[in-house]
Design a protein around this motif. Structure first.
Motif, PDB file in Angstrom:
ATOM      1  N   PHE A  86       7.854 -51.369 -12.746  1.00 31.58           N
ATOM      2  CA  PHE A  86       8.161 -49.775 -13.395  1.00 31.58           C
ATOM      3  C   PHE A  86       8.059 -49.020 -11.744  1.00 31.58           C
ATOM      4  CE2 PHE A  86       8.196 -50.302 -18.476  1.00 31.58           C
ATOM      5  CZ  PHE A  86       8.948 -51.736 -18.127  1.00 31.58           C
ATOM      6  N   LEU A  87       6.568 -49.220 -11.935  1.00 30.12           N
ATOM      7  CA  LEU A  87       6.383 -48.237 -10.749  1.00 30.12           C
ATOM      8  C   LEU A  87       7.503 -48.086  -9.610  1.00 30.12           C
ATOM      9  CD1 LEU A  87       4.474 -46.034  -9.901  1.00 30.12           C
ATOM     10  CD2 LEU A  87       2.994 -47.743  -8.250  1.00 30.12           C
ATOM     11  N   ILE A  88       8.027 -49.032  -9.112  1.00 27.98           N
ATOM     12  CA  ILE A  88       8.820 -49.442  -7.802  1.00 27.98           C
ATOM     13  C   ILE A  88      10.274 -48.766  -8.419  1.00 27.98           C
ATOM     14  CG2 ILE A  88      10.371 -50.854  -6.639  1.00 27.98           C
ATOM     15  CD1 ILE A  88       8.125 -53.141  -6.574  1.00 27.98           C
ATOM     16  N   GLY A  89      10.240 -49.021  -9.758  1.00 26.29           N
ATOM     17  CA  GLY A  89      11.725 -48.183 -10.673  1.00 26.29           C
ATOM     18  C   GLY A  89      11.462 -47.023 -10.520  1.00 26.29           C
ATOM     19  N   ALA A  90      10.698 -46.264 -10.660  1.00 25.77           N
ATOM     20  CA  ALA A  90      10.677 -45.198 -10.496  1.00 25.77           C
ATOM     21  C   ALA A  90      10.129 -43.985  -9.477  1.00 25.77           C
ATOM     22  CB  ALA A  90       8.929 -44.262 -11.416  1.00 25.77           C
ATOM     23  N   PHE A  91       9.669 -45.152  -8.448  1.00 29.34           N
ATOM     24  CA  PHE A  91       9.949 -44.587  -7.170  1.00 29.34           C
ATOM     25  C   PHE A  91      12.021 -44.599  -6.489  1.00 29.34           C
ATOM     26  CE2 PHE A  91      10.021 -45.646  -1.998  1.00 29.34           C
ATOM     27  CZ  PHE A  91       9.069 -44.284  -1.801  1.00 29.34           C
ATOM     28  N   GLU A  92      12.042 -45.245  -7.153  1.00 31.45           N
ATOM     29  CA  GLU A  92      14.261 -45.820  -6.365  1.00 31.45           C
ATOM     30  C   GLU A  92      13.769 -44.442  -6.978  1.00 31.45           C
ATOM     31  OE1 GLU A  92      17.539 -46.833  -4.564  1.00 31.45           O
ATOM     32  OE2 GLU A  92      14.968 -47.126  -3.814  1.00 31.45           O
ATOM     33  N   HIS A  93      13.903 -44.058  -8.009  1.00 31.71           N
ATOM     34  CA  HIS A  93      14.529 -43.520  -9.126  1.00 31.71           C
ATOM     35  C   HIS A  93      14.921 -41.657  -8.248  1.00 31.71           C
ATOM     36  CE1 HIS A  93      15.215 -41.676 -14.297  1.00 31.71           C
ATOM     37  NE2 HIS A  93      15.959 -41.324 -12.810  1.00 31.71           N
ATOM     38  N   GLN A 128      16.971 -33.474  -5.890  1.00 34.55           N
ATOM     39  CA  GLN A 128      16.710 -32.898  -6.629  1.00 34.55           C
ATOM     40  C   GLN A 128      14.994 -32.758  -6.788  1.00 34.55           C
ATOM     41  OE1 GLN A 128      19.183 -33.368  -6.678  1.00 34.55           O
ATOM     42  NE2 GLN A 128      19.688 -32.956  -9.524  1.00 34.55           N
ATOM     43  N   ILE A 129      15.178 -33.999  -6.690  1.00 34.41           N
ATOM     44  CA  ILE A 129      14.151 -35.005  -7.427  1.00 34.41           C
ATOM     45  C   ILE A 129      12.913 -35.411  -6.153  1.00 34.41           C
ATOM     46  CG2 ILE A 129      12.847 -36.324  -8.675  1.00 34.41           C
ATOM     47  CD1 ILE A 129      14.905 -36.354 -10.989  1.00 34.41           C
ATOM     48  N   ASN A 130      11.540 -34.771  -6.482  1.00 27.96           N
ATOM     49  CA  ASN A 130      10.675 -35.354  -5.233  1.00 27.96           C
ATOM     50  C   ASN A 130       9.355 -36.475  -6.007  1.00 27.96           C
ATOM     51  OD1 ASN A 130      11.767 -33.743  -3.279  1.00 27.96           O
ATOM     52  ND2 ASN A 130      11.243 -32.087  -3.802  1.00 27.96           N
ATOM     53  N   ILE A 131       9.405 -35.187  -7.402  1.00 24.16           N
ATOM     54  CA  ILE A 131       8.395 -37.093  -8.470  1.00 24.16           C
ATOM     55  C   ILE A 131       9.190 -37.202  -9.228  1.00 24.16           C
ATOM     56  CG2 ILE A 131       7.372 -34.995  -9.018  1.00 24.16           C
ATOM     57  CD1 ILE A 131       4.146 -36.489  -8.324  1.00 24.16           C
ATOM     58  N   LYS A 132       9.171 -38.896  -9.585  1.00 22.89           N
ATOM     59  CA  LYS A 132       9.424 -39.305 -10.788  1.00 22.89           C
ATOM     60  C   LYS A 132       8.717 -40.263 -11.380  1.00 22.89           C
ATOM     61  CE  LYS A 132      13.007 -38.784 -12.554  1.00 22.89           C
ATOM     62  NZ  LYS A 132      13.541 -38.141 -13.944  1.00 22.89           N
ATOM     63  N   VAL A 133       8.393 -39.411 -12.881  1.00 21.19           N
ATOM     64  CA  VAL A 133       7.277 -40.363 -13.774  1.00 21.19           C
ATOM     65  C   VAL A 133       8.371 -41.634 -14.706  1.00 21.19           C
ATOM     66  CG1 VAL A 133       6.325 -40.597 -16.124  1.00 21.19           C
ATOM     67  CG2 VAL A 133       5.798 -38.857 -14.314  1.00 21.19           C
ATOM     68  N   PHE A 134       7.831 -42.825 -14.908  1.00 20.31           N
ATOM     69  CA  PHE A 134       9.705 -43.583 -15.532  1.00 20.31           C
ATOM     70  C   PHE A 134       9.633 -42.824 -16.671  1.00 20.31           C
ATOM     71  CE2 PHE A 134      10.403 -47.310 -17.541  1.00 20.31           C
ATOM     72  CZ  PHE A 134      10.675 -48.084 -16.880  1.00 20.31           C
ATOM     73  N   GLU A 135      10.121 -43.534 -16.593  1.00 21.36           N
ATOM     74  CA  GLU A 135      10.883 -42.940 -18.328  1.00 21.36           C
ATOM     75  C   GLU A 135      12.787 -44.026 -18.386  1.00 21.36           C
ATOM     76  OE1 GLU A 135      15.150 -40.353 -16.794  1.00 21.36           O
ATOM     77  OE2 GLU A 135      13.502 -39.408 -16.727  1.00 21.36           O
ATOM     78  N   GLY A 136      13.327 -44.064 -19.745  1.00 20.54           N
ATOM     79  CA  GLY A 136      14.449 -44.781 -19.944  1.00 20.54           C
ATOM     80  C   GLY A 136      15.461 -45.088 -18.914  1.00 20.54           C
ATOM     81  N   PHE A 137      15.908 -43.670 -18.157  1.00 19.32           N
ATOM     82  CA  PHE A 137      16.295 -43.814 -17.439  1.00 19.32           C
ATOM     83  C   PHE A 137      16.888 -45.145 -16.300  1.00 19.32           C
ATOM     84  CE2 PHE A 137      19.774 -42.059 -14.144  1.00 19.32           C
ATOM     85  CZ  PHE A 137      20.833 -42.813 -14.354  1.00 19.32           C
ATOM     86  N   SER A 142       9.614 -32.579   0.736  1.00 22.48           N
ATOM     87  CA  SER A 142      10.270 -33.271   0.660  1.00 22.48           C
ATOM     88  C   SER A 142      10.082 -35.392   0.572  1.00 22.48           C
ATOM     89  CB  SER A 142      11.184 -34.182   2.679  1.00 22.48           C
ATOM     90  OG  SER A 142       9.971 -33.491   3.461  1.00 22.48           O
ATOM     91  N   THR A 143       9.264 -35.101   0.393  1.00 16.12           N
ATOM     92  CA  THR A 143       8.558 -37.219   0.421  1.00 16.12           C
ATOM     93  C   THR A 143       8.763 -37.589  -1.012  1.00 16.12           C
ATOM     94  OG1 THR A 143       6.687 -36.275  -0.125  1.00 16.12           O
ATOM     95  CG2 THR A 143       7.283 -36.781   1.802  1.00 16.12           C
ATOM     96  N   LYS A 144       8.695 -39.011  -1.572  1.00 12.06           N
ATOM     97  CA  LYS A 144       9.370 -39.014  -2.504  1.00 12.06           C
ATOM     98  C   LYS A 144       8.135 -40.246  -3.087  1.00 12.06           C
ATOM     99  CE  LYS A 144      13.929 -38.315  -2.930  1.00 12.06           C
ATOM    100  NZ  LYS A 144      14.193 -36.590  -3.598  1.00 12.06           N
ATOM    101  N   THR A 145       7.800 -39.786  -4.257  1.00 16.52           N
ATOM    102  CA  THR A 145       6.535 -40.097  -5.551  1.00 16.52           C
ATOM    103  C   THR A 145       7.247 -40.504  -6.750  1.00 16.52           C
ATOM    104  OG1 THR A 145       5.384 -38.173  -4.551  1.00 16.52           O
ATOM    105  CG2 THR A 145       4.995 -39.960  -6.469  1.00 16.52           C
ATOM    106  N   GLY A 146       6.742 -41.976  -6.927  1.00 19.57           N
ATOM    107  CA  GLY A 146       6.853 -42.426  -8.408  1.00 19.57           C
ATOM    108  C   GLY A 146       5.468 -42.335  -9.252  1.00 19.57           C
ATOM    109  N   VAL A 147       5.658 -42.440 -10.787  1.00 21.51           N
ATOM    110  CA  VAL A 147       4.465 -42.359 -11.293  1.00 21.51           C
ATOM    111  C   VAL A 147       4.961 -43.623 -12.844  1.00 21.51           C
ATOM    112  CG1 VAL A 147       2.823 -41.020 -12.375  1.00 21.51           C
ATOM    113  CG2 VAL A 147       3.860 -40.316 -10.745  1.00 21.51           C
ATOM    114  N   LEU A 148       3.921 -43.915 -12.950  1.00 22.57           N
ATOM    115  CA  LEU A 148       3.738 -44.827 -13.980  1.00 22.57           C
ATOM    116  C   LEU A 148       2.541 -44.766 -14.904  1.00 22.57           C
ATOM    117  CD1 LEU A 148       4.888 -46.870 -16.058  1.00 22.57           C
ATOM    118  CD2 LEU A 148       4.230 -48.785 -15.034  1.00 22.57           C
TER     119      LEU A 148
END
Length: 509
Positions: A273-280, A286-295, A249-255
């Protein structure tokens, strides 16, 4: 006046009077006379020398539209001063129109300060964004102990996180993302990341992420821990860590260094960019980990918009155009910025593109177009789009009340009456407009029934109060209440506005 002094000199006067040479000076006399006039007017006066010394002091501390830091120090001896630090990397900004319109305090050859008390700070920012001037600004509180190091740290933080304007609100918000705002630590982890081709930056709310990283074979190079944890690692298997966090249930952003290389652009910084991925990751259930992408560009644009850095918000909205999955929301945000900048034509053009027959109409597009047309004084176009917004979302109180206000303001009273009486479950504001309509129709009993509800609101409009004052005087025969309401109306409306309303509705009050 021989020398033009910026009007903001008045802000300094109470503090200048603490200086010996200003104690007996009439400030209206400063720089008022030519040399010949001084000799003539002060020929036998003992006030000539103090006046000349006062003028010399100001001459040395005011250059064009810039006040010196010495004047600011006089104020800081007495109180803290909130305001905006500015740094302009390009030295050719001096001929920009903005600096002839607004005075600044020159702290040194590099840094400038604009006190909040002077007003118009956001107007300055808007002008700088419109002119595409490169700058960094931070909202700060200065006291008599402030140092150049303090200034540098604040502005460096803005640069590390790619802000053109870093507000106190943004600083508070950033604490919900980063484990620290210490410039040295953030600079160090950023610089190390830029040098490691196999590197990954990770921002996570997961408490035991350090153990998880070790579990999947990642090597931790640098870590900063707090409410969220920031890691620089290498040898990270993204598939393994993604699989590990699939049910978390935690959130993680990756660059990653590779992704950074693909998406970086002029002036971008890895941490935003990393803060953006974390906020994404935070925004998608339904997403717990997000790698930076164009969106994620779009997400970063939204963050800057919330933080009031409209220049950077616009930059990232433009970058996100080919990647966004929310084109309508993007159009609304982008047009709102151009609207704020006063570029109504561009704002209109962006929104109208969303009205092609191939797309489902969005009521917000119509509502925002109506606002643009009202600003352009195109009444009929505004009315059309207000009706469209309402028809697409009949229960939306914002759209309804905007249409009602339009009909009242442009004196389309009969149409207003028809519209209001067709509605069910009127809001309090809508009931007040119904009361205004009945007042126009001279159905005063009905008017009073609805207009008196304005007294339950914290924010009251002067026109309604004026109507009520008249009703209490002539309909209810309660003179004291009428006078109180009239006084309140007079505090809100100008004398000209009151006379206009009296004339239009035949009020004798």
């Amino acid at each position: 006046m021989i020398k033009n002094i910026p009007s903001n000199i008045n802000w300094f006067i109470p503090y200048l009077q603490n200086l010996e040479i200003f104690k007996e000076i009439n400030f209206k006399e400063i720089f008022k006379y030519s040399t010949e006039e001084l000799i003539k007017n002060y020929k036998t006066s003992k006030n000539l020398l103090p006046l000349l010394l006062a003028e010399r002091f100001l001459w040395e501390n005011i250059e064009n539209n810039f006040f010196s830091y010495k004047l600011l120090n006089l104020v800081l001896k007495e109180k803290e001063v909130s305001g905006y630090l500015f740094f302009f990397p390009h030295k050719n900004f001096g001929n920009k129109k903005i600096f002839s319109e607004f005075p600044f305090i020159k702290l040194n050859e590099t840094y400038y300060f604009y006190p909040s008390e002077w007003g118009n700070a956001f107007k300055i920012l808007i002008n700088l964004w419109k002119e595409k001037v490169k700058f960094f600004s931070v909202e700060v509180n200065l006291d008599k102990e402030f140092s150049e190091e303090y200034i540098k740290n604040n502005l460096k933080l803005a640069q590390i996180l790619e802000f053109s304007y870093l507000s106190q609100k943004a600083l508070k918000s950033l604490k919900n993302y980063l484990p620290t705002l210490e410039v040295k630590k953030l600079s160090e982890i950023t610089n190390k990341f830029l040098k490691i081709k196999e590197g990954f930056l990770i921002l996570s709310s997961k408490r035991d992420i350090k153990e998880d990283l070790k579990k999947v074979g990642a090597k931790i190079i640098k870590k900063l821990e707090g409410e969220n944890s920031l890691f620089l690692v290498k040898n990270l298997d993204l598939n393994k860590i993604t699989s590990l966090y699939k049910e978390n249930s935690t959130k993680t952003g990756v660059l990653s260094w590779d992704v950074w290389g693909k998406f970086k652009n002029k002036d971008s910084t890895p941490l935003i960019f990393l803060i953006g991925a974390f906020e994404h990751a935070r925004r998608v259930n339904q997403i717990n980990i997000k790698v930076f992408e164009g969106f994620t560009y779009h997400v970063i644009g939204d963050l800057y918009y919330e933080w009031k850095d409209l220049g950077k918000a616009l930059k990232y909205y433009l970058l996100s155009k080919e990647f966004t999955k929310q084109p309508v929301e993007l159009a609304l945000s982008e047009s709102a910025i151009y609207y704020t900048f006063g570029d109504l034509d561009r704002a209109e053009k962006i929104l109208r593109k969303e009205l092609c027959g191939c797309k489902k109409e969005d009521p917000l597009i119509h509502y925002n177009l109506a606002l643009i047309y009202l600003k352009k004084e195109k009444k009929e176009e505004a009315k059309y789009h207000l009706y469209k917004a309402h028809l697409l979302d009949p229960e939306n109180s914002v759209f309804r009340e905007a249409l009602i206000k339009y009909l009242w303001d442009f004196e389309e009273y009969e149409e207003l009456g028809d519209f209001l009486t067709s509605l069910k479950n009127l809001s309090l504001k809508e009931k007040i407009y119904l009361g205004k309509f009945y007042f126009y129709k001279k159905e005063y009993k009905k008017a009073f029934k609805y207009l008196k509800d304005v007294l339950t609101l914290k924010e009251r409009d002067g026109e309604t109060l004026l109507f009520l004052a008249w009703l209490y005087l002539y309909f209810n025969k309660e003179k004291e209440i009428s006078q109180a309401l009239l006084k309140e109306a007079q505090e809100i409306l100008s004398p000209e506005e009151i006379e206009k309303i009296k004339k239009e509705f035949g009020l004798d009050i």
